[in-house]
Design a protein around this motif. Sequence first.
Motif, PDB file in Angstrom:
ATOM      1  N   LEU A 255       0.823  -1.209   0.000  1.00 43.92           N
ATOM      2  CA  LEU A 255       0.000   0.000   0.000  1.00 43.92           C
ATOM      3  C   LEU A 255       0.858   1.261   0.000  1.00 43.92           C
ATOM      4  N   THR A 256       1.989   1.218   0.695  1.00 46.85           N
ATOM      5  CA  THR A 256       2.892   2.369   0.725  1.00 46.85           C
ATOM      6  C   THR A 256       3.480   2.633  -0.650  1.00 46.85           C
ATOM      7  N   ILE A 257       3.904   1.567  -1.346  1.00 45.71           N
ATOM      8  CA  ILE A 257       4.465   1.719  -2.693  1.00 45.71           C
ATOM      9  C   ILE A 257       3.428   2.278  -3.651  1.00 45.71           C
ATOM     10  N   VAL A 258       2.205   1.742  -3.595  1.00 46.03           N
ATOM     11  CA  VAL A 258       1.129   2.238  -4.463  1.00 46.03           C
ATOM     12  C   VAL A 258       0.848   3.707  -4.178  1.00 46.03           C
ATOM     13  N   THR A 259       0.833   4.075  -2.896  1.00 44.92           N
ATOM     14  CA  THR A 259       0.588   5.470  -2.524  1.00 44.92           C
ATOM     15  C   THR A 259       1.666   6.394  -3.078  1.00 44.92           C
ATOM     16  N   ILE A 260       2.945   5.966  -2.987  1.00 45.59           N
ATOM     17  CA  ILE A 260       4.050   6.773  -3.512  1.00 45.59           C
ATOM     18  C   ILE A 260       3.919   6.959  -5.016  1.00 45.59           C
ATOM     19  N   LEU A 261       3.627   5.868  -5.744  1.00 50.47           N
ATOM     20  CA  LEU A 261       3.517   5.954  -7.197  1.00 50.47           C
ATOM     21  C   LEU A 261       2.352   6.835  -7.624  1.00 50.47           C
ATOM     22  N   LEU A 262       1.235   6.788  -6.888  1.00 52.15           N
ATOM     23  CA  LEU A 262       0.084   7.624  -7.231  1.00 52.15           C
ATOM     24  C   LEU A 262       0.299   9.085  -6.847  1.00 52.15           C
ATOM     25  N   GLU A 263       1.149   9.310  -5.869  1.00 50.84           N
ATOM     26  CA  GLU A 263       1.382  10.682  -5.407  1.00 50.84           C
ATOM     27  C   GLU A 263       2.243  11.470  -6.393  1.00 50.84           C
ATOM     28  N   ILE A 264       3.093  10.795  -7.170  1.00 49.60           N
ATOM     29  CA  ILE A 264       3.988  11.488  -8.111  1.00 49.60           C
ATOM     30  C   ILE A 264       3.200  12.270  -9.170  1.00 49.60           C
ATOM     31  N   ASN A 266       0.172  13.189  -9.039  1.00 45.42           N
ATOM     32  CA  ASN A 266      -0.659  14.171  -8.337  1.00 45.42           C
ATOM     33  C   ASN A 266       0.148  15.444  -8.041  1.00 45.42           C
ATOM     34  N   MET A 267       1.401  15.265  -7.618  1.00 38.14           N
ATOM     35  CA  MET A 267       2.257  16.420  -7.327  1.00 38.14           C
ATOM     36  C   MET A 267       2.573  17.207  -8.599  1.00 38.14           C
ATOM     37  N   ILE A 268       2.865  16.513  -9.695  1.00 39.44           N
ATOM     38  CA  ILE A 268       3.233  17.195 -10.944  1.00 39.44           C
ATOM     39  C   ILE A 268       2.058  17.977 -11.501  1.00 39.44           C
ATOM     40  N   PHE A 269       0.881  17.339 -11.577  1.00 40.72           N
ATOM     41  CA  PHE A 269      -0.286  18.025 -12.120  1.00 40.72           C
ATOM     42  C   PHE A 269      -0.736  19.152 -11.201  1.00 40.72           C
ATOM     43  N   SER A 270      -0.553  19.002  -9.902  1.00 33.69           N
ATOM     44  CA  SER A 270      -0.903  20.084  -8.979  1.00 33.69           C
ATOM     45  C   SER A 270       0.003  21.287  -9.201  1.00 33.69           C
ATOM     46  N   PHE A 271       1.308  21.035  -9.426  1.00 33.88           N
ATOM     47  CA  PHE A 271       2.255  22.123  -9.659  1.00 33.88           C
ATOM     48  C   PHE A 271       1.888  22.913 -10.917  1.00 33.88           C
ATOM     49  N   TYR A 272       1.647  22.193 -12.035  1.00 37.24           N
ATOM     50  CA  TYR A 272       1.308  22.885 -13.278  1.00 37.24           C
ATOM     51  C   TYR A 272      -0.088  23.491 -13.212  1.00 37.24           C
ATOM     52  N   GLY A 273      -0.965  22.887 -12.432  1.00 38.59           N
ATOM     53  CA  GLY A 273      -2.312  23.444 -12.310  1.00 38.59           C
ATOM     54  C   GLY A 273      -2.310  24.776 -11.596  1.00 38.59           C
ATOM     55  N   VAL A 297       7.136   7.881 -12.698  1.00 34.27           N
ATOM     56  CA  VAL A 297       6.500   6.697 -12.085  1.00 34.27           C
ATOM     57  C   VAL A 297       7.189   5.421 -12.544  1.00 34.27           C
ATOM     58  N   GLY A 298       7.532   5.383 -13.852  1.00 36.16           N
ATOM     59  CA  GLY A 298       8.206   4.206 -14.374  1.00 36.16           C
ATOM     60  C   GLY A 298       9.577   4.015 -13.758  1.00 36.16           C
ATOM     61  N   VAL A 299      10.327   5.109 -13.614  1.00 31.77           N
ATOM     62  CA  VAL A 299      11.665   5.018 -13.022  1.00 31.77           C
ATOM     63  C   VAL A 299      11.588   4.575 -11.564  1.00 31.77           C
ATOM     64  N   VAL A 300      10.678   5.222 -10.805  1.00 28.01           N
ATOM     65  CA  VAL A 300      10.547   4.859  -9.394  1.00 28.01           C
ATOM     66  C   VAL A 300      10.072   3.415  -9.243  1.00 28.01           C
ATOM     67  N   GLY A 301       9.119   3.010 -10.101  1.00 35.75           N
ATOM     68  CA  GLY A 301       8.647   1.630 -10.054  1.00 35.75           C
ATOM     69  C   GLY A 301       9.741   0.636 -10.374  1.00 35.75           C
ATOM     70  N   PHE A 302      10.609   1.002 -11.364  1.00 38.36           N
ATOM     71  CA  PHE A 302      11.727   0.125 -11.723  1.00 38.36           C
ATOM     72  C   PHE A 302      12.715  -0.001 -10.558  1.00 38.36           C
TER      73      PHE A 302
END
Length: 309
Positions: A255-264, A266-273, A297-302
């Motif tokens: 769950l922690t890994i999934v949360t980290i990957l989903l947060e990336i 979210n942070m990028i789109f929030s910044f540009y938004g 996300v791909g790099v962090v997941g790898f």
Amino acid sequence: MLCFYKTIENSLKRVDTVSAGCWVNVVSPTAEEIRFLTEELHLDPSFVSAALDEEESSRVEVEDEQTLIIIDTPIAVTEGENTLVYTTMPVGIIVTPDYVVTVCLNETSAVTDIANGFIRNLQTAMKTRFLLTLLLRVAQSFLIRLKHINKMTAQMETELHHSMQNKQLVQMMGLQKSLIYFSASLKANEITLEKIFRGRVIKLYEEDQDLLEDVLIEFKQAVDMSSTYSRILKETMDAFSSIISNNLNQVMKTLTIVTILLEIPNMIFSFYGMNTGDLSWFMPYTWFSLILSITIVGVVGFIFWKKKF
């Protein structure tokens, strides 16, 4: 319930009246039956009340020509939602010059087996042999329950390998409680037997030596089995506790890994938004944010996969 038994022509028969050399079996007696025991059979009232006390511990007591022997016997009870637990209940054996009287609150397998004639060549007039036979049956009933507990432990262990449910864990806790009850009762019974086998409480005969040794062996075996099964069950419970804790850690890690990957993203789109006026699908910022999010996300997941997270 008050029943009289006597050996007639080498066979245990139920009789209507009490006579010398008979066995009196008393189960959950009424006030009238207790009066019969104390007034008609002249049993010591304190012996009768002690035998009917479910909290009474195993012991031996001699008063005048009467001997009270209280021994713990195993019984099965159901707790909660069909949780089987074994506990113990005292059975009072009162030996008088004329009778042997057994008194208990509820029926027990050891006494019931004797009353049903499962013991061959039982002589009610031979009080010492009758007592030793009853004690042997009590020891065997402990061994039977201990083997059943061992089988149930193996069954619960198999079920827990396939499915971690509270039902199996609660049942194993009930079995662990049963072994604690058995260990305490068997130790108290062993002390009582040592007093009996010194020959000061009841008269021991040479022809009963083999039966006496059988009783000692069976009780010692029950004590050893109870101790061994208790250790096995404790170690099994500790092992499954570690497995459950490890499984919980695995779930939390996922769950922690999934949360980290989903947060990336979210942070990028929030910044540009917050820093662009129009973030539609036709703007280059949108595609840049999307590609950047997928890349990170791909790099962090790898990296997580490479490190076997």
